[in-house]
Write a protein that holds these residues in place. Structure first.
Motif, PDB file in Angstrom:
ATOM      1  N   ASP A   1     -11.822 -12.698  -8.835  1.00  0.00           N
ATOM      2  CA  ASP A   1     -10.918 -11.649  -8.363  1.00  0.00           C
ATOM      3  C   ASP A   1      -9.972 -12.284  -7.341  1.00  0.00           C
ATOM      4  OD1 ASP A   1      -9.576  -9.497  -7.282  1.00  0.00           O
ATOM      5  OD2 ASP A   1     -11.378  -8.337  -6.845  1.00  0.00           O
ATOM      6  N   LEU A   2      -8.719 -12.380  -7.692  1.00  0.00           N
ATOM      7  CA  LEU A   2      -7.727 -13.059  -6.845  1.00  0.00           C
ATOM      8  C   LEU A   2      -7.036 -12.128  -5.853  1.00  0.00           C
ATOM      9  CD1 LEU A   2      -6.213 -15.310  -9.637  1.00  0.00           C
ATOM     10  CD2 LEU A   2      -7.615 -16.060  -7.707  1.00  0.00           C
ATOM     11  N   THR A   3      -7.487 -10.892  -5.753  1.00  0.00           N
ATOM     12  CA  THR A   3      -6.816  -9.904  -4.899  1.00  0.00           C
ATOM     13  C   THR A   3      -6.739 -10.356  -3.448  1.00  0.00           C
ATOM     14  OG1 THR A   3      -7.622  -8.155  -6.357  1.00  0.00           O
ATOM     15  CG2 THR A   3      -6.806  -7.485  -4.188  1.00  0.00           C
ATOM     16  N   GLU A   4      -7.857 -10.749  -2.866  1.00  0.00           N
ATOM     17  CA  GLU A   4      -7.877 -11.146  -1.458  1.00  0.00           C
ATOM     18  C   GLU A   4      -7.156 -12.483  -1.259  1.00  0.00           C
ATOM     19  OE1 GLU A   4      -8.688 -11.132   2.708  1.00  0.00           O
ATOM     20  OE2 GLU A   4      -8.327  -9.625   1.177  1.00  0.00           O
ATOM     21  N   THR A   5      -7.318 -13.384  -2.186  1.00  0.00           N
ATOM     22  CA  THR A   5      -6.636 -14.679  -2.113  1.00  0.00           C
ATOM     23  C   THR A   5      -5.121 -14.458  -2.109  1.00  0.00           C
ATOM     24  OG1 THR A   5      -8.479 -15.666  -3.317  1.00  0.00           O
ATOM     25  CG2 THR A   5      -6.446 -16.939  -3.219  1.00  0.00           C
ATOM     26  N   ALA A   6      -4.641 -13.590  -2.985  1.00  0.00           N
ATOM     27  CA  ALA A   6      -3.211 -13.294  -3.061  1.00  0.00           C
ATOM     28  C   ALA A   6      -2.734 -12.601  -1.778  1.00  0.00           C
ATOM     29  CB  ALA A   6      -2.911 -12.435  -4.287  1.00  0.00           C
ATOM     30  N   ARG A   7      -3.535 -11.713  -1.226  1.00  0.00           N
ATOM     31  CA  ARG A   7      -3.158 -11.039   0.017  1.00  0.00           C
ATOM     32  C   ARG A   7      -2.947 -12.060   1.129  1.00  0.00           C
ATOM     33  NH1 ARG A   7      -4.841  -9.310   4.864  1.00  0.00           N
ATOM     34  NH2 ARG A   7      -6.848 -10.369   4.707  1.00  0.00           N
ATOM     35  N   LYS A   8      -3.885 -13.003   1.257  1.00  0.00           N
ATOM     36  CA  LYS A   8      -3.762 -14.030   2.296  1.00  0.00           C
ATOM     37  C   LYS A   8      -2.551 -14.931   2.029  1.00  0.00           C
ATOM     38  CE  LYS A   8      -8.252 -15.042   1.957  1.00  0.00           C
ATOM     39  NZ  LYS A   8      -9.581 -15.628   2.180  1.00  0.00           N
ATOM     40  N   GLN A   9      -2.294 -15.228   0.756  1.00  0.00           N
ATOM     41  CA  GLN A   9      -1.131 -16.061   0.413  1.00  0.00           C
ATOM     42  C   GLN A   9       0.172 -15.353   0.784  1.00  0.00           C
ATOM     43  OE1 GLN A   9      -0.254 -19.072  -0.111  1.00  0.00           O
ATOM     44  NE2 GLN A   9      -0.088 -19.488  -2.297  1.00  0.00           N
ATOM     45  N   ARG A  10       0.233 -14.043   0.557  1.00  0.00           N
ATOM     46  CA  ARG A  10       1.429 -13.290   0.947  1.00  0.00           C
ATOM     47  C   ARG A  10       1.662 -13.396   2.453  1.00  0.00           C
ATOM     48  NH1 ARG A  10      -0.836 -10.125  -3.099  1.00  0.00           N
ATOM     49  NH2 ARG A  10       0.589  -9.855  -4.860  1.00  0.00           N
ATOM     50  N   LEU A  11       0.596 -13.238   3.220  1.00  0.00           N
ATOM     51  CA  LEU A  11       0.709 -13.335   4.685  1.00  0.00           C
ATOM     52  C   LEU A  11       1.148 -14.737   5.091  1.00  0.00           C
ATOM     53  CD1 LEU A  11      -2.546 -11.483   5.846  1.00  0.00           C
ATOM     54  CD2 LEU A  11      -0.226 -10.544   5.633  1.00  0.00           C
ATOM     55  N   PHE A  12       0.519 -15.746   4.481  1.00  0.00           N
ATOM     56  CA  PHE A  12       0.843 -17.129   4.834  1.00  0.00           C
ATOM     57  C   PHE A  12       2.293 -17.470   4.502  1.00  0.00           C
ATOM     58  CE2 PHE A  12       1.336 -21.593   3.774  1.00  0.00           C
ATOM     59  CZ  PHE A  12       1.051 -22.148   5.009  1.00  0.00           C
ATOM     60  N   LEU A  13       2.721 -17.175   3.279  1.00  0.00           N
ATOM     61  CA  LEU A  13       4.084 -17.538   2.885  1.00  0.00           C
ATOM     62  C   LEU A  13       5.120 -16.773   3.695  1.00  0.00           C
ATOM     63  CD1 LEU A  13       3.831 -17.971  -0.992  1.00  0.00           C
ATOM     64  CD2 LEU A  13       3.841 -19.740   0.786  1.00  0.00           C
ATOM     65  N   THR A  14       4.821 -15.538   4.047  1.00  0.00           N
ATOM     66  CA  THR A  14       5.732 -14.783   4.916  1.00  0.00           C
ATOM     67  C   THR A  14       5.952 -15.547   6.213  1.00  0.00           C
ATOM     68  OG1 THR A  14       5.164 -12.634   3.978  1.00  0.00           O
ATOM     69  CG2 THR A  14       5.944 -12.645   6.260  1.00  0.00           C
TER      70      THR A  14
END
Length: 127
Positions: A41-54
């Motif tokens: 489940d990549l949901t949490e991984t993607a959430r953290k990536q969104r925060l990081f790239l922002t």
């Protein structure tokens, strides 16, 4: 006309980051070299990536507020990141950048920054 002050602003802010990360994890979730080191489940991984790239591209410091200092290399040490996986990760990001239609010079600037980061994340030689 005011020039954008950051890559984040220039590409359209969080909406573009969200689109980019969504496209990226669609590729990651189907890549045979990357599936073994990512959760099902990549949901949490993607959430953290969104925060990081922002944050990485000059937007709000949401990653630090949510997770503390990035320390990306340390956070990735538990995962075997080989040159082959680095290249797979970069191929997925390049495809996502193309699908998101991020224009030049930002497409190249983003890819170059992420390439340097991906090289830094490697922690396992070829197997």
């Amino acid at each position: 006309m005011k020039q954008p002050g950051t890559i984040y602003e220039a590409i359209g802010g969080f909406d573009t980051i969200d689109t980019l990360v969504t496209a990226f994890y669609t590729h990651v979730g189907n890549h045979p070299k990357l599936i073994p080191i990512f959760p099902d489940d990549l949901t949490e991984t993607a959430r953290k990536q969104r925060l990081f790239l922002t944050q990485f591209f000059g937007g709000p410091k949401w990653y630090t507020e949510d997770r503390g200092q990035p320390m990306m290399r340390r956070r990735h040490l538990p995962f075997e990141i080989t040159p082959e996986r680095r290249d797979a990760w970069l191929a997925c990001m390049d495809a996502a950048l193309n699908e998101t239609k991020i224009e030049e010079p930002y497409h190249t600037a983003i890819f170059e920054k992420l390439t340097m980061t991906a090289h830094h994340m490697m922690n396992t030689p070829y197997k």
